[in-house]
Design a protein around this motif. Sequence first.
Motif, PDB file in Angstrom:
ATOM      1  N   ILE A 179       0.829  -1.218   0.000  1.00 30.71           N
ATOM      2  CA  ILE A 179       0.000   0.000   0.000  1.00 30.71           C
ATOM      3  C   ILE A 179       0.869   1.277   0.000  1.00 30.71           C
ATOM      4  CG2 ILE A 179      -1.695   1.341   1.314  1.00 30.71           C
ATOM      5  CD1 ILE A 179      -2.922  -1.319   2.200  1.00 30.71           C
ATOM      6  N   PRO A 180       1.806   1.427   0.950  1.00 32.39           N
ATOM      7  CA  PRO A 180       2.599   2.673   0.914  1.00 32.39           C
ATOM      8  C   PRO A 180       3.426   2.816  -0.357  1.00 32.39           C
ATOM      9  CG  PRO A 180       3.394   1.194   2.637  1.00 32.39           C
ATOM     10  CD  PRO A 180       2.126   0.631   2.132  1.00 32.39           C
ATOM     11  N   GLN A 225       2.189   6.502  -7.020  1.00 32.40           N
ATOM     12  CA  GLN A 225       1.058   7.125  -7.729  1.00 32.40           C
ATOM     13  C   GLN A 225       0.851   8.599  -7.375  1.00 32.40           C
ATOM     14  OE1 GLN A 225      -0.776   5.542 -10.125  1.00 32.40           O
ATOM     15  NE2 GLN A 225       0.678   3.859  -9.888  1.00 32.40           N
ATOM     16  N   HIS A 226       1.567   9.104  -6.359  1.00 32.32           N
ATOM     17  CA  HIS A 226       1.425  10.513  -5.960  1.00 32.32           C
ATOM     18  C   HIS A 226      -0.013  10.888  -5.667  1.00 32.32           C
ATOM     19  CE1 HIS A 226       5.582  11.384  -6.944  1.00 32.32           C
ATOM     20  NE2 HIS A 226       5.403  10.759  -8.073  1.00 32.32           N
ATOM     21  N   VAL A 227      -0.740  10.089  -4.900  1.00 32.06           N
ATOM     22  CA  VAL A 227      -2.157  10.389  -4.687  1.00 32.06           C
ATOM     23  C   VAL A 227      -2.375  11.343  -3.511  1.00 32.06           C
ATOM     24  CG1 VAL A 227      -3.251   8.399  -5.742  1.00 32.06           C
ATOM     25  CG2 VAL A 227      -2.293   8.220  -3.446  1.00 32.06           C
ATOM     26  N   VAL A 249       0.312  14.422   4.407  1.00 32.76           N
ATOM     27  CA  VAL A 249      -0.642  13.325   4.565  1.00 32.76           C
ATOM     28  C   VAL A 249       0.035  12.006   4.243  1.00 32.76           C
ATOM     29  CG1 VAL A 249      -2.903  12.458   3.843  1.00 32.76           C
ATOM     30  CG2 VAL A 249      -2.459  14.924   3.869  1.00 32.76           C
ATOM     31  N   LEU A 250       0.855  12.007   3.203  1.00 38.64           N
ATOM     32  CA  LEU A 250       1.543  10.781   2.793  1.00 38.64           C
ATOM     33  C   LEU A 250       2.460  10.274   3.908  1.00 38.64           C
ATOM     34  CD1 LEU A 250       2.081   8.889   0.336  1.00 38.64           C
ATOM     35  CD2 LEU A 250       4.061  10.314  -0.161  1.00 38.64           C
ATOM     36  N   THR A 257       0.401   8.851   6.724  1.00 39.54           N
ATOM     37  CA  THR A 257      -0.208   7.575   6.338  1.00 39.54           C
ATOM     38  C   THR A 257       0.825   6.445   6.368  1.00 39.54           C
ATOM     39  OG1 THR A 257      -1.478   8.923   4.803  1.00 39.54           O
ATOM     40  CG2 THR A 257      -1.732   6.528   4.622  1.00 39.54           C
ATOM     41  N   ILE A 258       2.000   6.717   5.817  1.00 43.12           N
ATOM     42  CA  ILE A 258       3.036   5.664   5.798  1.00 43.12           C
ATOM     43  C   ILE A 258       3.413   5.271   7.225  1.00 43.12           C
ATOM     44  CG2 ILE A 258       5.428   5.164   5.192  1.00 43.12           C
ATOM     45  CD1 ILE A 258       5.080   6.848   2.712  1.00 43.12           C
ATOM     46  N   LEU A 259       3.541   6.256   8.088  1.00 41.93           N
ATOM     47  CA  LEU A 259       3.895   5.961   9.484  1.00 41.93           C
ATOM     48  C   LEU A 259       2.819   5.112  10.140  1.00 41.93           C
ATOM     49  CD1 LEU A 259       5.493   9.282  10.760  1.00 41.93           C
ATOM     50  CD2 LEU A 259       6.594   7.060  10.520  1.00 41.93           C
ATOM     51  N   LEU A 260       1.553   5.461   9.908  1.00 42.78           N
ATOM     52  CA  LEU A 260       0.449   4.701  10.506  1.00 42.78           C
ATOM     53  C   LEU A 260       0.466   3.257  10.008  1.00 42.78           C
ATOM     54  CD1 LEU A 260      -2.570   7.189  10.515  1.00 42.78           C
ATOM     55  CD2 LEU A 260      -1.304   6.268  12.457  1.00 42.78           C
TER      56      LEU A 260
END
Lengths: 652, 101
Positions: free
Chosen positions: B26-27, B33-35, B40-41, B44-47
């Motif tokens: 996922i990450p 994809q640079h979404v 935020v990215l 999200t990656i940390l989570l």
Amino acid sequence: MGEKAKGFFVTGDPLIYGADVSIIITLLGILVFLTYFKKWGWLWSEWLTTVDHKKIGIMYLVSSLLMLFRGGVDALLMRMQLAMPNTHFLQSQHYNEIFTTHGTIMILFMAMPFMFALFNIVIPLQIGARDVAYPFLNAMSFWLFFFGALLFNLSFVIGGSPDAGWLSYPPLSELAGSPGPGQNFYIWGIQISGIGSLATGINFLVTILKMRAPGMKLMQMPLFTWSVLSSCITIIFAFPVLTVTLALLFVDRFFGAHIFTAASGGNPMMYVNLIWMWGHPEVYIVVLPAFGIYSEIVSTFSKKKIFGYKSMVFSMIIISVLGYFTWVHHFFTMGAGADVNTFFAITTMAIGIPTGVKIFNWLFTMFRGRITMTQPMLWTLAFIPCFLVGGATGVMLAAAPADYQYHNSYFLIAHFHQTLIGGVVFGYLAGLYYWWPKMFGFKLNDRIGKWAFWTWNIGFYVCFMPQYALGFMGMTRRVYTYGWDMGWAPYNLVSTAGAFLMGIGFIFQVWQILYSIKHGERDLTGDPWNGRTLEWSIPSPAPHYNFAHLPAVRSDDSWWDMKKHRYGAAGQDEIKEYAPIHMPKNSGIPFLMSACWFVAGFGLTFEWIWLGIAGLAGIGICLLARSFQRNTDYYIPVDEIKRTEASIGRVV
Amino acid sequence: MGVSENHGSAKTYILGFLFSLILTAIPLWLVIQHVMSKTVLTVTILLIAVLQLIIQFFFFMHIRDGEKPRYHVMALVLGAVMVFTIVAGSIWIMTFNSQVH
């Protein structure tokens, strides 16, 4: 560098040609010896495949002494270069390579394996166990270290040595600063042996927590065991940081990333920050077991229980945890700001407190004790003042504002050599003399040992005291040469003389070992020092299974207690029935798998991808082969135990 | 030396492996994809990383098993302190550029 990166073999320096010739002659000598005396089978089944902690310990010891020789020769070459102004004994490039390999080898390939040698030889015997918790992994650790060290040492005749300093700071260690394979040798040599170090940390932590003799509570463990436990805790938290940091550096160099480059958003200081998160705990990793050794020796040769056992334990645990919170003192001058520097200056000074507690406990143990001046005791007595001065200069360096003056000067060089030689090397040598009879069954000669002791010690002060002064006079570390106008010449000349005295001390020790093999006083009792801990309750050298009966421990200083109250192995009437002993089987996989790691590391060093992949595939195959091995252990039958015990003179 | 330790089943290992693969994919996809925006990215990656840590504790490291001396709890607490030191300490130290002003 550019010129050297071209050729596969290093050329152009007569010193290197000399090394080439001696390597080839030594290799041929070994091959001819093994073939002529038909020793290949013996080498394979007794040593290369062994999972016996005692033999693994001896292999660690031999390797570390060889590395002490190599690192020592590096040191002498450096001191010859610096002895007089404007010297061109070495080329500047060669000088850079030598100070790099000297540091890396002395810490990672001398101190670490010397420490692991003592872990392996002593810990299972001291806690009354028959092996470590994971004997196969233990062999794996040794061979990973061995092949990692081999890869690193190969660099000076093949490809060129690393030359970016012992911790390889970027941007110098990045592709732009070091385009040749030297830096890759550094990365892979350390990565491969680093896996082994981490595994050893886990192995001995579990061994100490789970394999103690029945009845031995944590607070009854010998202090060396405690020191190994605290050192292992630090290994487990520190070594992964080293692995990740070097992996990131490799990503930069191999895949062209910009994690630590100065350009494209990278940050070289992040590398410095990360590497010292391992580097600082590392010095506590190596010094804690030395503290344990001193505690054993002081107690044994003062014929007294150690003073302040509990405070000794707590101070070691505090050092092992607090040692993790001081790393910024290695780069105060980065300018992280007053608050950051203040925090780390205070934590650094705070570490002096538990260390001071230990010094006082050793002194109080000796106070009114009946002290015998044996060789281990001599080294311990030499350690105390030496480490005290080293610690005091450490506190000077810890004062962040003052550190701007001392940083990277010869004052720093003198400081850390004083703690690492006066603390770590003296400690390991004391441990070597102390446990030597347990390893090999004879004592090391006293007379030659005293010559070695005094040349080492006088040499140490002659070598390093002038360097404190040189630091104040403005001499910085890693300078290649200097002019007459600096006024450094007399101090440097004296320092070089001291270094050679220490070299003579090492030669005395080699002579001492060779002499004692033939003439050393044999140890027939298994307890040559009138010891206090369990390793002295069994014959020297210990039989394959260590303890025919697992000892039942009732107190601390358990062997002393058994001798005093005549029970256990010291009792006359207590002969129990023997039971078959469960032991691990030898395995060739650790050797083969580590050899595959060597191949992979060599391939990746030269960026020969096919060789790297072949090596990694070999590692995978070895892992699979081990996973499907079911038949990994066996039982020693009772009559074999009886025969062995009778042959070493024990009542059956 | 206890013999009653539970080493888990093949099913839990395979499940844990699959979860880990998904949580790694996922990450990677998000980055390629640079979404998302940069902040935020990162969050999200940390989570997702923390989630994967928890997955591995339960599926590979048998965090629920254990005997009297709760060594794994001690190790985890110490580990948490160390990880906090590494991450927070590095952020604190490496903000040196902004502290000058």
